[in-house]
Design an enzyme around this catalytic site. Sequence first.
Site, PDB file in Angstrom:
ATOM      1  N   GLY A   1       5.363  21.275 -12.318  1.00 32.56           N
ATOM      2  CA  GLY A   1       5.731  22.147 -11.209  1.00 32.56           C
ATOM      3  C   GLY A   1       7.224  22.119 -10.926  1.00 32.56           C
ATOM      4  N   HIS A   2       7.963  21.331 -11.716  1.00 29.77           N
ATOM      5  CA  HIS A   2       9.407  21.194 -11.509  1.00 29.77           C
ATOM      6  C   HIS A   2      10.167  21.913 -12.618  1.00 29.77           C
ATOM      7  CE1 HIS A   2       9.036  18.011  -8.402  1.00 29.77           C
ATOM      8  NE2 HIS A   2       7.936  17.721  -9.067  1.00 29.77           N
TER       9      HIS A   2
ATOM     10  N   HIS B   1       3.319  18.210  -0.446  1.00 34.79           N
ATOM     11  CA  HIS B   1       3.095  17.027  -1.278  1.00 34.79           C
ATOM     12  C   HIS B   1       3.445  15.761  -0.499  1.00 34.79           C
ATOM     13  CE1 HIS B   1       3.285  19.220  -5.411  1.00 34.79           C
ATOM     14  NE2 HIS B   1       2.051  19.074  -4.977  1.00 34.79           N
TER      15      HIS B   1
ATOM     16  N   ASP C   1       0.813  -1.209   0.000  1.00 33.74           N
ATOM     17  CA  ASP C   1       0.000   0.000   0.000  1.00 33.74           C
ATOM     18  C   ASP C   1       0.846   1.258   0.000  1.00 33.74           C
ATOM     19  OD1 ASP C   1      -2.473  -1.346   0.096  1.00 33.74           O
ATOM     20  OD2 ASP C   1      -2.157  -1.743   2.219  1.00 33.74           O
TER      21      ASP C   1
ATOM     22  N   ASP D   1      16.637  19.806  -6.762  1.00 38.03           N
ATOM     23  CA  ASP D   1      15.598  18.981  -7.402  1.00 38.03           C
ATOM     24  C   ASP D   1      15.953  18.620  -8.850  1.00 38.03           C
ATOM     25  OD1 ASP D   1      13.183  18.011  -8.482  1.00 38.03           O
ATOM     26  OD2 ASP D   1      12.173  19.961  -8.396  1.00 38.03           O
TER      27      ASP D   1
END
Lengths: 569, 569
Positions: free
Chosen positions: A345-346, A53, A28, A173
């Site tokens: 969004g990156h 997030h 899960d 990132d």
Amino acid sequence: MMVYETENDIIVIDTGFMLPNADMPGVDLILPDIHYLVERKEKVRGILLTHGHEDHIGALFYVLRQLDVPVYGTQLTLAIASGRLREYNVLGKAQLNTVAPGDTVELGDFSAEFIHVTHSIPDTVSIALRTPVGVIVHTGDFKFDMTPVDGKMSDIQTLARLGSEGVHLLISDSTNAERSGQTPSERSIYGTIDNIFQKADQKLLLCTFSSSLHRIQQFINLANIHRRLVAVTGRSLINNVRIASELGYLNLNPDYLIDARDASTFKSHEVMILCTGSQGEPRSAMSLMALDNHPFLKVEHGDTVVMSARIIPGNEKAIGNVVNHLLRRGAKIYHERNANVHVSGHGASEDLKLMLNLLQPKFFMPVHGEYQNLMRHAELAESVGIPSENIKVAEDGELIRLTPETCKIFGREGRSGRVLVDGKPDIELEDIVLRDRIQLSEEGILVPIIVLHSDIKADTSGTDNGGSSENMPTGIGAVDEIIQTDLPPKTGLNAGQIEIISRGFVYMDKSEELIEEAKEITRRVVENLSDEQKHETQVVQDEIRSALRRFFSKQMQRTPLIFPVVMRV
Amino acid sequence: MMVYETENDIIVIDTGFMLPNADMPGVDLILPDIHYLVERKEKVRGILLTHGHEDHIGALFYVLRQLDVPVYGTQLTLAIASGRLREYNVLGKAQLNTVAPGDTVELGDFSAEFIHVTHSIPDTVSIALRTPVGVIVHTGDFKFDMTPVDGKMSDIQTLARLGSEGVHLLISDSTNAERSGQTPSERSIYGTIDNIFQKADQKLLLCTFSSSLHRIQQFINLANIHRRLVAVTGRSLINNVRIASELGYLNLNPDYLIDARDASTFKSHEVMILCTGSQGEPRSAMSLMALDNHPFLKVEHGDTVVMSARIIPGNEKAIGNVVNHLLRRGAKIYHERNANVHVSGHGASEDLKLMLNLLQPKFFMPVHGEYQNLMRHAELAESVGIPSENIKVAEDGELIRLTPETCKIFGREGRSGRVLVDGKPDIELEDIVLRDRIQLSEEGILVPIIVLHSDIKADTSGTDNGGSSENMPTGIGAVDEIIQTDLPPKTGLNAGQIEIISRGFVYMDKSEELIEEAKEITRRVVENLSDEQKHETQVVQDEIRSALRRFFSKQMQRTPLIFPVVMRV
């Protein structure tokens, strides 16, 4: 999750979870293995969150159960995080501290400054850590959106100032490192969506991630302009819309909001439905509608569906199935591959280079992405002038030592990586169980069960068949009988009832004959064993297993997993 | 597979297989369900093949086992098809008839003309069927490559002539209907690959589909120019290269060919390795090399890898993993997302419109693609002037009736669709077994086994415990005893040995306590049953199952599949 440690103190940035791939049946959730932190719990000074997030805050409930430490995040981030903390009963003891961009928090050897950056969710921050060896900037997820929906630009000034003062290490990132150019502004999709609103003459269904609040704001603005009422469906979406509206991150006139259960009572061209399911998740509103299984919403001929989200690798098939079903119902579908309805969004290559150039770090580590994205990000850093020996590509669990002069990967923490969870998050799913599941699913299972009982009326001549009389513990047997009087004599073991349970191998109702034959083979195997062999459960099991394997591989050219059970009476 | 039928005759075009998705564990192959054909086997006049790709010829062995009919195909197509026929021992009885583009074959009411078209494999044809109601053109897979590698253009002249004479129905490839423009020529990647050859200073590994012979020809040409020896690895690739060279479809100087086992004995910049595994298949050469598990090939720092193939949806994760591992070994990787190293063999929108305009059919049916591709192809047909009522989007199993005036979907064949195969292709895998497998993999299985035996020394007061004395068949029980003298009296049933087998649920070695507790619960459940209940196996099983479900869902918040077994002695 990233851990920063000095001799005295530890701080943690972000604690996210991952969702499982198709090759992890029955898993899960994937949580970070935090043994390293638990073993050093007295050193941990706090957890800093960059944004709301799930891949950055989703494991907070799990971490806070094991570590009693303060958490720092912006208002929206903490509000979203609180939902899951409440669900898992850890909200009460959580020490949540709201920070605003520009704030600085002192945590032992560390001083953390929060810097606003643009991303697909509002209230996102990068973090500048002042440490004994120099400044580390941890970007978190970001892009440089020059026209953000909420008007709040990335704080380029602060980033530039840090660059002038001297950044020792940048940790940035890498999600979109392989994309060229600059990621377009969130606003860049507005025109396309506006056009879709104009053309839609029946129900309009907009599907996105529940956390994409800038996207949702644009949808709501367009619904107002095009005079459609807004119905929101899906638990996470309803929660996030409520939280963001209450805190002022979403501008939503409650007069235009209707209950999704009432949507069918309005004219179809007066309604916009906001829902989740952009990844083809089987229990999402969109999947249920596609198969006409939704309790109160229906996709009808002429309706318009917009899947305004990234197609996450691995989900193509599931999304494709949903799209096919929606098309069969006569809906018009827009998705990222046929219309400009989604933007990331990156930051892409040019955003990443801008970050590198603003901060001019001495050392650089690309993070957050597949290995290929990290490698590409490393190349980008080299292209803006960071010497390749100052760029470190590390992976989960690796230990990096930063000194005023050097940045080196010096080892790997043994207990790190992922914890697989199926059901209750306290109970880990061992990797071996996962392997078992995969094997079960590929081969099926067969459990032959045999009762072995000592027949008091046993014909002792039977022991000659096995040719084992010379091995018989004759004298000792007699002693046994005296000492353990209530045990049956160790001779004359006969096979009694035989059962076979099988799942995922053959359809048992249609394979009676095959199963009967397998039972007969099992019986013969046991009957042909010597009495001594019959006393060794392992031997009985091995003989049954290998006989059945031979049988099935001849009959079916495949064999299930076979686990024989011997019951003794 | 497409079936064309008149009152008297049936012909079949193509008989392909599909490979399973990740949601079909343990399925090796998906074959077409051919019950419709088998029931009408005396009407079937022949099987026509358009080209040698597995999704068009892969099921031929399976069909020919059940139907003894002639097969028609071009030289290369039949040569490739023969491999699998030999493997399954049907080559001997197969009636293979080689045709060339331009040939016409008469098959009962049908007359079939073969027309050359360009695709990613040489010797591909479209088929024009003359039927009692008019001409049907079945394109098969195609693109309009204006500069094909082998110089053989699609036969636009014949297609145009058919269009002038009048085409009743066009059945056309929809794979790339959602792509705009025209699919570039196979030659369009030559420059990029040339550049990669120029830059590569160590080993060069080129990975593509084993059937992409135009691609392989270009690689071989470049290897000659750049003075690299060619090593081919992978069974299907070696076979196809051999067949195509022998038949003249591949121009390969055997002097430059080396055995892949000897590749390491040459200097790395003198070798090009041709291999498969572009989809991340775990047992392919590329995957083995990525994990350093290949018996004789190695990817080393500085090597160059080109994945010159489409990333098939659903395979992104597997391919991504291979790429990550290759990067970790220090290889430079080119794939369709970061370099122009692949071009499709299927026509995009403008190719499809050109086909429609060449043939100007009265009726149109898009085939070969996901439903969304078919719908898009239908839109393209409308855009070039086919009336929407003359366009029929049908799916697998649907029956279409074509008359001189009409084209209508009039029903669905019940026994159609797919046959799942695991192991021996004669034995179908039932859908229910597949569902079982998926459930097993998500939840795991637990088999509690209990021996119930009648204890002659049973304390009869035990029957009071269950409070069931009022339900006891007292008088009748006595009669039973008289009639069935060798049965034990129906009282005093006691639980004997209890075993629990479990896989994919918990790691049994680490969960002894949990399993012991589950055994104890099972024992208590049985002991608390009345003797009458104990005689009903179903009741015993149900009670055990529900007690264990309660126990595990409390302890673990999840439950396995539970199949209790009662053994009586």
